[in-house]
Design a protein around this motif. Structure first.
Motif, short mmCIF file in Angstrom:
data_model
loop_
_atom_site.label_atom_id
_atom_site.label_comp_id
_atom_site.label_asym_id
_atom_site.label_seq_id
_atom_site.Cartn_x
_atom_site.Cartn_y
_atom_site.Cartn_z
N VAL A 31 0.85 -1.19 0.00
CA VAL A 31 0.00 0.00 0.00
C VAL A 31 0.89 1.24 0.00
O VAL A 31 1.66 1.46 0.94
N ARG A 32 0.82 2.02 -1.06
CA ARG A 32 1.66 3.21 -1.17
C ARG A 32 1.19 4.26 -0.16
O ARG A 32 0.05 4.72 -0.23
N THR A 33 2.06 4.66 0.79
CA THR A 33 1.64 5.40 1.97
C THR A 33 2.58 6.55 2.27
O THR A 33 3.79 6.43 2.13
N VAL A 34 1.99 7.67 2.73
CA VAL A 34 2.75 8.75 3.33
C VAL A 34 2.33 8.88 4.79
O VAL A 34 1.13 8.91 5.10
N ALA A 35 3.31 8.95 5.69
CA ALA A 35 3.06 9.21 7.10
C ALA A 35 3.49 10.64 7.39
O ALA A 35 4.68 10.98 7.30
N PHE A 36 2.53 11.51 7.70
CA PHE A 36 2.85 12.90 8.03
C PHE A 36 3.20 13.00 9.51
O PHE A 36 2.54 12.40 10.37
N VAL A 37 4.23 13.78 9.81
CA VAL A 37 4.64 14.00 11.20
C VAL A 37 5.08 15.45 11.31
O VAL A 37 5.54 16.05 10.33
N ARG A 38 4.93 16.05 12.48
CA ARG A 38 5.11 17.50 12.60
C ARG A 38 6.57 17.92 12.67
O ARG A 38 6.92 19.04 12.33
N SER A 39 7.47 17.04 13.14
CA SER A 39 8.87 17.45 13.31
C SER A 39 9.78 16.73 12.32
O SER A 39 9.49 15.63 11.86
N ARG A 40 10.89 17.39 12.02
CA ARG A 40 11.88 16.77 11.13
C ARG A 40 12.44 15.51 11.76
O ARG A 40 12.62 14.49 11.08
N ARG A 41 12.72 15.58 13.04
CA ARG A 41 13.28 14.39 13.72
C ARG A 41 12.28 13.24 13.70
O ARG A 41 12.64 12.09 13.50
N GLY A 42 11.00 13.57 13.89
CA GLY A 42 9.98 12.53 13.85
C GLY A 42 9.91 11.86 12.49
O GLY A 42 9.74 10.63 12.39
N ALA A 43 10.04 12.66 11.42
CA ALA A 43 10.02 12.08 10.08
C ALA A 43 11.18 11.12 9.88
O ALA A 43 11.00 10.02 9.32
N GLU A 44 12.35 11.51 10.34
CA GLU A 44 13.52 10.62 10.21
C GLU A 44 13.35 9.36 11.06
O GLU A 44 13.69 8.26 10.63
N LEU A 45 12.81 9.51 12.27
CA LEU A 45 12.65 8.36 13.17
C LEU A 45 11.68 7.33 12.61
O LEU A 45 11.95 6.13 12.65
N ILE A 46 10.54 7.80 12.08
CA ILE A 46 9.56 6.86 11.55
C ILE A 46 10.16 6.06 10.39
O ILE A 46 10.01 4.84 10.32
N ALA A 47 10.86 6.76 9.49
CA ALA A 47 11.48 6.06 8.36
C ALA A 47 12.53 5.06 8.85
O ALA A 47 12.59 3.92 8.37
N LEU A 48 13.34 5.45 9.81
CA LEU A 48 14.40 4.58 10.32
C LEU A 48 13.82 3.33 10.98
O LEU A 48 14.27 2.20 10.73
N ILE A 49 12.81 3.51 11.84
CA ILE A 49 12.20 2.37 12.53
C ILE A 49 11.56 1.43 11.51
O ILE A 49 11.71 0.20 11.59
N ALA A 50 10.82 2.00 10.54
CA ALA A 50 10.17 1.15 9.53
C ALA A 50 11.20 0.38 8.72
O ALA A 50 11.02 -0.81 8.42
N GLN A 51 12.31 1.03 8.35
CA GLN A 51 13.35 0.36 7.58
C GLN A 51 13.94 -0.82 8.36
O GLN A 51 14.17 -1.90 7.80
#
Length: 830
Positions: free
Chosen positions: A340-360
């Protein structure tokens, strides 16, 4: 850019959809890898898989089903050039949607208009068709450059996207359309070409304020021919930033009039409440509105998701929920595995990096090819990096993206199947803007709002009617704020000497502020006009995105490299000694804050914690502008002086939010003159609510925290834009009092909005506290992440009784809003 898209509108009749979780688990085996691009599972099927199992199913508090909607066409107005109509057809669009044609008709009649429809409803084409027609007409002028147009976007990325869209659409039109970006990244040699030859200049309010208007003689031929001013994503111009932009636009109108031009304003907004009023206040001219969305929309399934409680405990032993960041990372992982092609929106830059890192990391355990199909997207990336990510998302190479709002504004990312919202984005307008990024090519889509451990998020996932049954917010801005107005009067005088006739353009507060500026010798009257008297540039008096004062420079200690700046008002809390500072994805520790030289020295580090400043605050009433009786209680609005001192900071573990320790700080106090709403109660009311003196402080404090957390539901603000103070006996009111104030000099309009919606705002506050499942108070109801007193004292039950008694005598039909109080006309600070 595609111009006819499928929106996620918020005003249609919505039919609830119940979800029955299936019993199988989300596939995580190597033989169940993502399907090829082009296979699009139904949103309800995707949600069933996400909620598989009793533990997951219990996290969904509500599911809403927005049915598909057919589109409605209308013919283009006859004045649209046939070449433009043919170019639009060549782009695959036979006929416009009705709202596009109606917007173009207003523009062609010379009427300023705002089109406020759902995400991806084709707003760009609505204003581009008349703009391109005018530019083509001008290109045939026998002499001169002909008509010009100016496009303003809140971000550089959006302006660059618009240029690509214009070039693509205008390619069949030949050399009559000459678009060019003019921003801080434009090379010096190109800037001269833009001034002399471009007829569609794409820029941002910052460049208009600092570069174009101060150098208006160089732009004279462009401004003399200015026919249209396009203001894209105008709902983002709110609060202090919006108030600054409003004054920049008044300066633009004044300079244009000097060259004989009177441009028409074309504004595009996400769905908003009363957009014409907001657009009129922003531009200073009467604006018509188009709000009926005639574009088609695919099915949208929208789920509200509450992370579970953990075994961890926070301040005062309060229970702590699993973080929205960790929960979104899990959901993104499962969605990528489903293909499922998905975007996860998050309010902080660090949060965006963290979500991608954990998912990877989690995807690597499933299949080694999957981590490469997830990435982060945020501000601070180089343009080529950003475009590469967008291309990978379009092509299907990327299945998952964690993004800040850099992706929210205008970037066309067709082909998404799902959107995760990591925490409420602050306004219903932004919520629908983000949710609308999925399903943009006519397919069904899934949106999931993952609640943070926060009063507002918790309230919303348990009160879905607040999201799905109410219109989006009004855009709040106050152009008459004297702290905003003063530097723009100076800038205007530097551009062209100010006259009495000019003052009405800048609003009712202008004469008083002008007198103060003259008294401070910033402006000098010569004959019938006021002139700028200083050698420095008047446009440098203010940063239109900042809060005033000299910005603090963030410098890397070892290299002397300037990393960026922090607003003076935020420096004590964000770059104090020991603070964790984030810049372009890298983490730094602040080693020293030099207040005299406005420099914070930092070094790169990777601490396993974040930092939160603690402060103490006192407040004094300067003037009460309005006072409304609620029985014996009083609701008031007026001017206050806030004295604040940062005294310590907490270190919190990154993933869990667990407190690791507190360190003291020695920083001087700061004062702020601003606007506030406050309410008082009497001893008899406290007796009736069964609140004794020992419980009073905790009841007021808890009510204050929760009301600050809830205000963003009623005013377009973030909880960090506002502050509060609660006092069992305040020296100015001589009664128990709760204050909520704007965190910006002179106010930002948020407290005023709170005053006008007080009954609904405080009712929602009481409901949020009462509905929370904790026993004594937690971050989901009455604890605040920025409390200067360490969330002590707090009394949840007493706060419920106090608010119940306060609201007993509140107006039932409407709150006072006939005559909004005027902005103060006092001096704009020394």
């Amino acid at each position: 850019m595609a111009f006819n898209h499928l929106p996620a509108g918020a005003h249609d009749a919505l039919t609830p959809l119940s979800v029955t979780p299936v019993t199988h688990s989300v596939p995580m085996a190597n033989d169940q890898l993502p399907p090829e691009a082009g296979v699009h599972p139904l949103p309800r099927t995707v949600l069933d898989r996400l909620t598989a199992g009793a533990d997951r199913a219990a996290r969904i508090t509500h599911t809403e089903h927005l049915p598909p909607r057919p589109g409605r066409h209308a013919p283009w107005p006859e004045q649209i050039r046939p070449e433009v109509v043919e170019a639009v057809r060549a782009a695959g669009i036979e006929q416009p949607w009705a709202h596009q044609a109606l917007t173009a008709a207003h523009a062609l009649r010379g009427e300023s208009v705002v089109v406020a429809t759902g995400t991806a409803s084709g707003k760009s084409l609505a204003y581009l068709a008349p703009v391109l027609s005018a530019l083509l007409d001008g290109s045939e002028a026998p002499n001169g450059r002909g008509a010009t147009a100016l496009y303003l976007a809140p971000t550089k990325a959006l302006a660059a996207d618009q240029r690509r869209a214009v070039r693509s659409l205008a390619e069949p039109l030949g050399k009559g359309i000459r678009p060019a970006v003019y921003d801080g990244d434009t090379p010096v040699e190109e800037r001269e070409w833009v001034r002399q030859y471009a007829n569609y200049a794409l820029t941002n309010p910052d460049m208009l304020h600092r570069s174009i208007l101060p150098a208006h003689p160089k732009w004279s031929s462009f401004l003399r021919a200015l026919r249209y001013v396009v203001i894209d994503e105008c709902h983002t111009y709110r609060g202090v930033f919006g108030s600054h932009v409003a004054q920049v636009l008044r300066r633009l109108r004044r300079v244009c009039a000097r060259y004989g031009a009177d441009p028409v304003f074309l504004l595009a907004s996400a769905t908003a409440s009363d957009p014409a009023t907001a657009a009129t206040r922003l531009t200073g001219v009467r604006v018509a509105e188009i709000t009926e969305d005639a574009s088609p929309r695919g099915e949208l399934v929208f789920a509200l998701w509450e992370p579970p409680l953990t075994e961890l405990h926070g301040e005062r032993g309060a229970p702590v929920r699993r973080t929205a960041t960790a929960e979104s990372a899990d959901l993104l992982t499962d969605l990528v595995v489903q293909g499922v092609r998905t975007v996860a929106f998050v309010r902080s830059r660090r949060g965006a990096e963290l979500i991608a890192l954990i998912a990877q990391e989690r995807l690597a355990a499933v299949d080694r090819s999957l981590p490469g199909r997830v990435a982060a997207y945020r501000g601070g990336y180089l343009p080529e990096e950003r475009r590469a990510i967008e291309h990978a998302l379009h092509s299907g190479e990327l299945l998952g993206l964690s993004a800040t709002t850099a992706l929210e504004l205008g970037v066309d990312v067709a082909g998404l199947d799902a959107v995760l919202l990591t925490g409420y984005p602050g306004t219903r307008a932004s919520l629908w803007q983000q949710a609308g990024r999925a399903g943009r090519t006519g397919r069904g889509a899934l949106a999931v709002l993952v609640a943070r451990d926060d009063p507002l998020d918790t309230y919303l996932v348990h009160h879905p009617e607040a999201l799905f049954r109410r219109p989006v917010e009004s855009t709040v801005l106050d152009p008459d704020n004297p702290y905003v107005l003063a530097p723009h009067l100076c800038a205007a005088a530097a551009e062209l000497p100010l006259t009495e006739a000019d003052l009405s353009l800048f609003g009712p507060a202008a004469p008083g502020v002008l007198a103060q500026l003259e008294g401070r010798k910033l402006l000098r009257r010569r004959g019938a006009a006021w002139h700028w008297t200083r050698r420095e540039r008047a446009a440098d008096l203010t940063d239109i995105r900042g809060g005033g004062g000299r910005p603090v420079q963030v410098v890397e200690e070892g290299t002397g490299r300037l990393l960026g700046t922090v607003d003076a008002a935020a420096a004590h809390a964000s770059v104090h000694e020991g603070a964790v500072h984030l810049h372009q994805g890298r983490t730094y520790l602040v080693r020293r804050l030099d207040l005299e030289d406005s420099v914070a020295l930092v070094e790169q580090a990777d601490p396993p914690y974040s930092t939160t400043a603690r402060d103490t605050t006192s407040i004094a009433v300067l003037e009460t502008d309005a006072e409304i009786p609620w029985g014996e209680a009083r609701l008031c609005f007026g001017s206050v002086e806030v004295t604040n001192q940062v005294v310590s900071f907490l270190r919190r573990r990154l993933i869990t939010g667990e407190i690791l320790g507190e360190s003291k700080l020695d920083l001087p106090p700061r004062t702020l003159r601003t606007r506030a709403v406050w309410w008082t109660v009497t001893e008899d009311q406290l007796d009736e609510a069964r609140i004794d003196p020992e419980a009073l402080g905790g009841a007021l404090h808890a009510a204050e925290h929760a009301s600050i957390g809830m205000l963003p539901l009623f005013a377009t603000c973030d909880r960090w834009d506002i502050g509060g103070v609660s006092v069992p006996l305040h020296p100015d009111t001589l009664l128990p009092t709760v204050f909520v104030y704007d965190g910006h000099p002179g106010g930002a309009g948020f407290a005023e909005r709170a005053f006008h919606t007080a009954a609904r705002w405080l009712t929602a506050t009481r409901e949020a506290i009462a509905a929370c499942e904790c026993d004594t108070g937690c971050p989901s109801c009455v604890q605040s992440p920025k409390c200067g007193n360490g969330n002590d004292p707090l009394d949840k039950r007493a706060a419920i009784r106090l608010l119940t008694r306060l609201l007993k005598d509140a107006p039932k039909d409407k709150t006072p809003q006939e005559e909004p109080p005027q902005a103060p006309s006092g001096p704009p600070g020394g």
